[in-house]
Design an enzyme around this catalytic site. Structure first.
Site, PDB file in Angstrom:
ATOM      1  N   ASP A   1      -0.179  -4.280   8.396  1.00  0.00           N
ATOM      2  CA  ASP A   1      -0.498  -2.967   8.942  1.00  0.00           C
ATOM      3  C   ASP A   1      -0.856  -3.091  10.427  1.00  0.00           C
ATOM      4  O   ASP A   1      -1.655  -3.929  10.827  1.00  0.00           O
ATOM      5  CB  ASP A   1      -1.677  -2.368   8.171  1.00  0.00           C
TER       6      ASP A   1
ATOM      7  N   LYS B   1      -3.767  -3.931 -10.129  1.00  0.00           N
ATOM      8  CA  LYS B   1      -4.029  -4.764  -8.998  1.00  0.00           C
ATOM      9  C   LYS B   1      -5.231  -5.657  -9.223  1.00  0.00           C
ATOM     10  O   LYS B   1      -5.998  -5.468 -10.165  1.00  0.00           O
ATOM     11  CB  LYS B   1      -4.219  -3.933  -7.732  1.00  0.00           C
TER      12      LYS B   1
ATOM     13  N   GLU C   1       6.763   7.843  -3.357  1.00  0.00           N
ATOM     14  CA  GLU C   1       6.804   8.083  -4.793  1.00  0.00           C
ATOM     15  C   GLU C   1       7.944   9.021  -5.191  1.00  0.00           C
ATOM     16  O   GLU C   1       8.118   9.309  -6.380  1.00  0.00           O
ATOM     17  CB  GLU C   1       5.463   8.641  -5.264  1.00  0.00           C
TER      18      GLU C   1
ATOM     19  N   HIS D   1      -2.797  -5.306   4.338  1.00  0.00           N
ATOM     20  CA  HIS D   1      -3.626  -4.691   5.381  1.00  0.00           C
ATOM     21  C   HIS D   1      -4.991  -5.347   5.498  1.00  0.00           C
ATOM     22  O   HIS D   1      -5.765  -5.032   6.395  1.00  0.00           O
ATOM     23  CB  HIS D   1      -3.794  -3.187   5.111  1.00  0.00           C
TER      24      HIS D   1
ATOM     25  N   GLU E   1      11.291   3.436 -11.488  1.00  0.00           N
ATOM     26  CA  GLU E   1      10.635   4.429 -12.338  1.00  0.00           C
ATOM     27  C   GLU E   1      11.156   5.820 -11.979  1.00  0.00           C
ATOM     28  O   GLU E   1      11.153   6.208 -10.811  1.00  0.00           O
ATOM     29  CB  GLU E   1       9.122   4.387 -12.159  1.00  0.00           C
TER      30      GLU E   1
ATOM     31  N   TYR F   1      -2.490   6.303   4.210  1.00  0.00           N
ATOM     32  CA  TYR F   1      -2.337   6.561   2.781  1.00  0.00           C
ATOM     33  C   TYR F   1      -1.628   7.895   2.539  1.00  0.00           C
ATOM     34  O   TYR F   1      -1.995   8.912   3.116  1.00  0.00           O
ATOM     35  CB  TYR F   1      -3.707   6.563   2.113  1.00  0.00           C
TER      36      TYR F   1
END
Length: 393
Positions: free
Chosen positions: A121, A358, A286, A96, A210, A153
């Site tokens: 984005d 990150k 998630e 983005h 995960e 987000y």
């Protein structure tokens, strides 16, 4: 468009290759080794130096001349083993901002026989869109997603962006890839392409996702949520139970997915019903992958079920992240996640994970630059894979 000069070589063709320097302000090897006094010196170097970074317009201009772009950033020559050629990978990259950092990631993972989908984005600057489009146009196996999302987000749009790229990658006839890895542009690899291939071959077609209990996050999916003013907020509406009486699980938005798992996620009616149910939850990215991997009644191919005595979270090798609760960050925390600094490199390079999240290319810039130098030199040496560790997984 450029075409890379692919060299098909025996495994470990350049074992005695002399280390290549990309960074000249400091000795990256001493930073990688964890020399604390030298790391302090390197921090002073970063404070005293005025760094110049390419902006989006610069990157676009460089990529307008593909041959020159390839020469500057060294995309032309690759040492590729037959083992890698026989195990092509697919990647999605979500970006983005900052074409320069997106390009750094692409260059690190690029191989001519893999394939890459980049999602920019929809709300990003025109300069970023132009730069990424110019870069992608230089490679026959790099393309821009066919449908871009305006990513908000914690909203469904984040997951949809990945799914759009995954759909495009499933439909491509250019590369019959075996695994797909989804990445944000602020990640960077800790393993070379050959190491990733060797590790994934040990998974025998299983995905690395995960999976953990979602009990602490029930408030995120028991009530409906809605995007209000570019933020996801709960509304006074209780959700009906999930389809097929499944158990919702929590996990990362990022994973390593087998082709069969991706195909199921996109095309199976059970996955589609789960997606529909998750649309009004908080951070559905998630929950989606983890829930598919958790519930054996869904019959999802390419996942681990009922492994006695194994912590299923250990099977997640996609990425290492340092959360603020761990208090192990030598950089800074942004949204509770460590943005790595040079003091983190010593531990990062010994991680079993494939990627680290990150980095900011313009924050403690030597961190990403030294990791880039270390990773590049590792591509010219023998692939050191802890086979016992990954085989046990």
């Amino acid at each position: 468009m450029i075409t890379s000069n692919v060299q098909i070589a025996k495994p470990y063709p350049l074992k005695h290759h002399s280390p290549r320097r990309l960074v000249f302000d400091v000795d990256c090897q001493r930073i990688i080794e964890g020399d604390e006094l030298y790391i302090k010196h390197a921090r002073n170097v970063m404070k005293s130096k005025q760094y110049e970074f390419s902006n989006d317009a610069d990157m676009e201009m460089k990529a307008k001349n593909c041959n020159r772009f390839s020469e500057i950033y060294d995309y032309e020559n690759f040492i590729v083993s037959k083992e890698e050629l026989n195990f092509p990978l697919a990647y999605t990259i979500l970006t983005h901002k900052h074409a320069v950092q997106t390009e750094k990631l692409l260059r690190a993972i690029y191989r001519p026989h893999n394939i890459y989908c980049i999602h920019v984005d929809k709300s990003s600057s025109a300069s970023l869109h132009k730069a990424i489009k110019a870069i992608a146009s230089c490679f026959p196996n790099v393309f821009i997603v066919s449908k871009a999302e305006e990513v908000i987000y914690a909203s469904f749009s984040r997951l949809q962006a990945d799914l759009n790229c995954m759909t495009d990658l499933l439909q491509t006839t250019k590369v019959r890839w075996k695994y797909l890895i989804n990445l944000p542009s602020q990640e960077y690899p800790l393993k070379t392409n050959l190491e990733i291939v060797k590790i994934l071959k040990l998974f025998h077609g299983r995905s690395s996702i995960e999976v953990r209990s979602a009990e602490k996050w029930r408030h995120r999916f028991q009530r409906s949520h809605k995007v209000i003013g570019n933020k996801v907020k709960p509304i006074n509406k209780r959700k009906y139970p999930p389809p097929y009486n499944i158990t919702i699980a929590k996990g990362s938005a990022y994973g390593v997915f087998s082709r069969s798992f991706v195909n199921y996620s996109i095309n199976d009616i059970r996955a589609q019903r789960l997606l529909e149910w998750l649309k009004d939850t908080y951070s559905p990215d998630e929950f989606f992958w983890a829930t598919l991997a958790k519930n054996s009644r869904l019959n999802v191919p390419g996942v681990f079920y009922n492994i006695v005595g194994v912590n299923v979270r250990r099977l997640w090798i996609a990425v290492t992240v340092s959360w603020n609760v761990e208090r192990k960050c030598h950089g800074k925390y942004v949204h509770f996640i460590c943005v790595f600094g040079i003091g983190d490199l010593n531990k990062l390079v010994s991680k079993k994970n494939l990627f680290a999240n990150k980095f900011y290319y313009d924050y403690q810039p030597l961190a990403l630059q030294c990791l880039e130098e270390w990773h590049l030199n590792k591509t010219f040496t023998e692939a050191h894979v802890d086979a016992n560790y990954h085989r046990y997984l």
